[in-house]
Design a protein around this motif. Sequence first.
Motif, short mmCIF file in Angstrom:
data_model
loop_
_atom_site.label_atom_id
_atom_site.label_comp_id
_atom_site.label_asym_id
_atom_site.label_seq_id
_atom_site.Cartn_x
_atom_site.Cartn_y
_atom_site.Cartn_z
N TYR A 13 0.83 -1.19 0.00
CA TYR A 13 0.00 0.00 0.00
C TYR A 13 0.87 1.24 0.00
CZ TYR A 13 -3.74 3.23 1.09
OH TYR A 13 -4.64 4.26 1.03
N PHE A 16 2.27 1.98 -3.40
CA PHE A 16 1.26 2.48 -4.33
C PHE A 16 0.80 3.89 -3.98
CE2 PHE A 16 -2.80 2.69 -6.57
CZ PHE A 16 -2.42 2.20 -7.81
N ARG A 45 -5.70 1.09 -9.87
CA ARG A 45 -6.52 1.57 -8.73
C ARG A 45 -7.67 0.63 -8.35
NH1 ARG A 45 -6.76 8.14 -9.43
NH2 ARG A 45 -4.59 8.48 -8.78
N LEU A 48 -6.51 -2.03 -5.80
CA LEU A 48 -5.84 -1.63 -4.57
C LEU A 48 -6.65 -2.04 -3.35
CD1 LEU A 48 -3.53 -0.06 -3.20
CD2 LEU A 48 -4.97 1.99 -3.39
N GLY A 52 -2.24 -3.39 -0.53
CA GLY A 52 -1.56 -2.94 -1.73
C GLY A 52 -2.18 -3.56 -2.97
N VAL A 53 -1.34 -3.87 -3.94
CA VAL A 53 -1.79 -4.51 -5.18
C VAL A 53 -0.95 -5.76 -5.37
CG1 VAL A 53 -2.10 -4.28 -7.67
CG2 VAL A 53 -2.35 -2.27 -6.21
#
Length: 75
Positions: A13, A16, A45, A48, A52-53
Motif C-alpha cells: 500500500y 502504491f 486503482r 488496490l 496494496g496490489v
Amino acid sequence: MATESRFALDLSYDQFESVYRGSTRYIQVVDNNGKQVRFSATHLRPYLTRDGVQGSFVLRYDNNHKFRSLEKVLE
C-alpha cells in the motif's frame, strides 16, 4: 487485434501511495515472457486493497500499444 502481456505484481500500500500523491504516473513491469511493459498506474486503482496490489494480471493493448484493458486473473 489485441496483444496481451501477463505479469505478477506485489506492491505494498505504501509503495502504491505515490500514485495518489502524483509522484508516480507509470508502472513498468517485466511480463512472463521477459518483455518490459509500461502502463499508466491509474489502471491499477481498482485492484488496490489495504495490503496494496498483489496478484497476476493480463494487460491488453492494441497494435499501436494503446491500452485496452487490465484484469486480475487467477493462476
